[in-house]
Design an enzyme around this catalytic site. Structure first.
Site, PDB file in Angstrom:
ATOM      1  N   GLN A 100       5.939  16.653  99.047  1.00 36.83           N
ATOM      2  CA  GLN A 100       6.603  17.407  97.881  1.00 36.83           C
ATOM      3  C   GLN A 100       5.484  18.544  97.387  1.00 36.83           C
ATOM      4  O   GLN A 100       4.413  18.329  97.753  1.00 36.83           O
ATOM      5  CB  GLN A 100       7.337  16.679  96.680  1.00 36.83           C
ATOM      6  CG  GLN A 100       6.234  15.820  95.871  1.00 36.83           C
ATOM      7  CD  GLN A 100       6.658  15.087  94.909  1.00 36.83           C
ATOM      8  OE1 GLN A 100       6.722  15.381  93.883  1.00 36.83           O
ATOM      9  NE2 GLN A 100       7.401  13.896  95.427  1.00 36.83           N
ATOM     10  N   HIS A 102       5.392  21.416  94.054  1.00 33.60           N
ATOM     11  CA  HIS A 102       6.158  21.643  92.781  1.00 33.60           C
ATOM     12  C   HIS A 102       5.977  23.270  92.761  1.00 33.60           C
ATOM     13  O   HIS A 102       5.043  23.828  92.858  1.00 33.60           O
ATOM     14  CB  HIS A 102       5.404  21.256  91.348  1.00 33.60           C
ATOM     15  CG  HIS A 102       5.450  19.487  91.410  1.00 33.60           C
ATOM     16  ND1 HIS A 102       6.551  18.933  91.809  1.00 33.60           N
ATOM     17  CD2 HIS A 102       4.384  18.775  91.395  1.00 33.60           C
ATOM     18  CE1 HIS A 102       6.398  17.597  91.902  1.00 33.60           C
ATOM     19  NE2 HIS A 102       5.107  17.410  91.562  1.00 33.60           N
ATOM     20  N   GLU A 137       0.415  18.963  87.876  1.00 38.00           N
ATOM     21  CA  GLU A 137       0.204  17.877  87.326  1.00 38.00           C
ATOM     22  C   GLU A 137      -1.052  17.229  87.552  1.00 38.00           C
ATOM     23  O   GLU A 137      -2.071  17.595  88.214  1.00 38.00           O
ATOM     24  CB  GLU A 137       1.322  16.941  87.812  1.00 38.00           C
ATOM     25  CG  GLU A 137       1.102  16.678  89.288  1.00 38.00           C
ATOM     26  CD  GLU A 137       2.347  15.789  89.827  1.00 38.00           C
ATOM     27  OE1 GLU A 137       3.446  16.060  89.183  1.00 38.00           O
ATOM     28  OE2 GLU A 137       2.113  14.959  90.871  1.00 38.00           O
ATOM     29  N   HIS A 288       1.503  17.499  98.381  1.00 41.18           N
ATOM     30  CA  HIS A 288       1.155  16.312  98.148  1.00 41.18           C
ATOM     31  C   HIS A 288       1.888  15.126  98.256  1.00 41.18           C
ATOM     32  O   HIS A 288       3.236  15.172  98.572  1.00 41.18           O
ATOM     33  CB  HIS A 288       0.433  16.131  96.772  1.00 41.18           C
ATOM     34  CG  HIS A 288       1.710  16.392  95.536  1.00 41.18           C
ATOM     35  ND1 HIS A 288       1.967  17.473  95.572  1.00 41.18           N
ATOM     36  CD2 HIS A 288       2.094  15.410  94.964  1.00 41.18           C
ATOM     37  CE1 HIS A 288       2.958  17.384  94.377  1.00 41.18           C
ATOM     38  NE2 HIS A 288       2.944  16.199  93.939  1.00 41.18           N
ATOM     39  N   ARG A 307      11.214  18.862  97.781  1.00 39.80           N
ATOM     40  CA  ARG A 307      10.830  17.990  98.864  1.00 39.80           C
ATOM     41  C   ARG A 307      10.860  18.389 100.125  1.00 39.80           C
ATOM     42  O   ARG A 307      11.848  19.368 100.560  1.00 39.80           O
ATOM     43  CB  ARG A 307      11.871  16.523  98.666  1.00 39.80           C
ATOM     44  CG  ARG A 307      11.542  15.939  97.200  1.00 39.80           C
ATOM     45  CD  ARG A 307      12.424  14.808  97.070  1.00 39.80           C
ATOM     46  NE  ARG A 307      12.624  14.101  95.783  1.00 39.80           N
ATOM     47  CZ  ARG A 307      13.331  14.482  94.631  1.00 39.80           C
ATOM     48  NH1 ARG A 307      14.128  15.592  94.886  1.00 39.80           N
ATOM     49  NH2 ARG A 307      12.859  13.889  93.537  1.00 39.80           N
TER      50      ARG A 307
END
Length: 466
Positions: A100, A102, A137, A288, A307
């Protein structure tokens, strides 16, 4: 400080025991099936609840909207609006998560608005953009944790792919080969990939375009029944430890997602293994995969996930490719360059380069013995971590909203106007107006206040950055 109840997320990749054991004190009935994540959340769609005296149960979002200055502070309210700027999770992966990325800010806003205009429900399985917020994140390992994060160097990718006797691996290696780069204007066979490049690719160096083409080949390929044996043979030929680890990660993924050709992309990524207390930061746009382990994960207040493979969920390959960061580079450790300000007696502070969040991981000991993890961090980072005080651990003193979770044993939390004992799995939300916060060992049994008791404990604390 107010008790905060996490939101439980049960996904197929979750653990059958890790989070169940940690949070056993919070839930009366045992969970059926795997538990993947516990959210300490101010996200508008899945907010946690607070227990506020005189109010009962109230969502984090409602509490902040009613009193933004008191709950998140004037500075944070001005910066981010009347919201909790971060989302804290404790996650436990038994099998790999999806491959995936972000979205960065402008892609998150554009995708969110487009899906709203198209009338895609927020709970639709094909909804990629749950909010208009970029998602970066960080994960801090609470036990050994493995992941593949960000693109490695092209020579590393090529050495790995050339070991794999498979047509797709050969095609990916072709896209990355120096001779192909020398024929930059001759992209025969990769026209589809070039058509999906973002507008910004017009100013990319050719190396990034090569990486894009190879990654595109992996995530758009058809299923392949002969991929696993080819990977197993290639893994036996890898000699460098880092290459061996990359193949180990690819094999874990290939066994979990049979015939999924996208697992070959893991041979392009940096293989990462974290021991307890070690961390990695994942900026928006970074590809990642989390493979296995339990950790504290903190991110901007977003649930956007794009994804590309290794999942039964919706894949949004066009959106993912528009936001993909094709730069090569080592994984980012947010603790490595900040450890001079890291210790106030056994508290590790992780500060990535953004304002929305930081994380502390700490330990208290009634016998005042040093946390064994500190010695290991000293060996890893050397002089950076040799500034250790002897006082009570202080959570960083910014006037912002904090979430504190006891992860082991018991801890005694004291703020400017309140105090309470937390045992494993219990947590509190500390409003900005509460001021300073310290954490110490418990000197009495929380179930029997009059009985002598000495407890050790570990905790994590989420906060905004100063």
């Amino acid at each position: 400080m107010y008790p905060i109840r996490p939101v439980v997320k049960q996904y197929a990749w979750g653990s059958y025991d890790r989070l169940q054991a940690m949070f056993s004190s919070q839930f009366e009935q045992p969970f059926e099936g795997p538990v993947a994540e516990m959210w300490f959340s101010g996200h508008p769609q899945w907010p946690s609840t607070l227990s506020i005296p005189g109010r009962g149960e109230i969502s984090v979002t409602d509490a902040i909207h009613e009193d933004p200055k008191g709950m998140v502070g004037q500075r944070n309210s001005d910066r981010f609006g009347p919201v909790l700027p971060y989302l804290l999770k404790v996650i436990s992966a038994r099998i790999p998560l999806s491959l995936q990325v972000h979205p960065v800010g402008f892609e998150a806003r554009a995708g969110y608005n487009a899906q709203n205009a198209a009338g895609v429900p927020f709970d639709s399985p094909v909804r990629s953009f749950k909010d208009p917020v970029a998602k970066s994140e960080m994960v801090v390992a609470m036990e050994p944790f493995s992941a593949s994060v960000g693109f490695a160097s092209i020579p590393f990718m090529l050495r790995n792919l050339r070991l794999v006797d498979h047509p797709l691996a050969a095609r990916m290696a072709q896209a990355l080969a120096p001779r192909f780069a020398m024929r930059a204007r001759n992209t025969e066979g990769f026209e589809e990939a070039d058509a999906m490049m973002p507008v910004a690719a017009s100013v990319w160096p050719e190396s990034r375009r090569q990486v894009f083409r190879a990654f595109h080949a992996a995530i758009t390929a058809s299923e392949s029944a002969d991929l696993l044996p080819a990977l197993e043979t290639a893994a036996s030929q890898a000699t460098h430890p880092r290459a061996h680890l990359a193949f180990e990660h690819a094999l874990i993924a290939a066994r979990a997602f049979e015939n999924d050709a996208s697992v070959l992309s893991l041979l392009m990524l940096n293989p990462v293994t974290l021991d307890e207390g070690e961390s990695v930061f994942i900026p928006a746009g970074t590809p990642h995969v989390y493979l296995h382990g339990t950790g504290a994960e903190i991110m901007t207040n977003s649930d956007n996930v794009l994804r590309a493979g290794m999942t039964v969920k919706h894949k949004d390959i066009p959106s993912l490719l528009r936001t993909l960061d094709c730069r090569s580079g080592a994984p980012i450790d947010p603790a490595a360059t900040n450890l001079v300000a890291l210790m106030m007696r056994d508290v590790v502070v992780y500060k990535p380069k953004l304002e929305e969040f930081m994380l502390s991981y700490g330990h208290v000991d009634a016998q005042h013995q040093q946390w064994p993890m500190v010695e290991r961090l000293i060996r890893r980072y050397g002089k950076l971590v040799r500034q250790i005080g002897n006082g009570r651990p202080l959570v960083p003193r910014e006037q912002g909203p904090r979430v504190l979770l006891c992860t082991q044993g018991a801890v005694h939390c004291v703020s400017a106007s309140d105090e309470r004992v937390l045992v494993r799995g219990q947590s509190v939300f500390i409003p900005a107006q509460e001021g300073w916060l310290s954490v110490d060992a418990v000197d009495c049994d929380p179930d029997s206040p009059h009985a002598p008791f000495a407890a050790n404990g570990s905790f994590i604390t989420a906060s905004t950055q100063r």
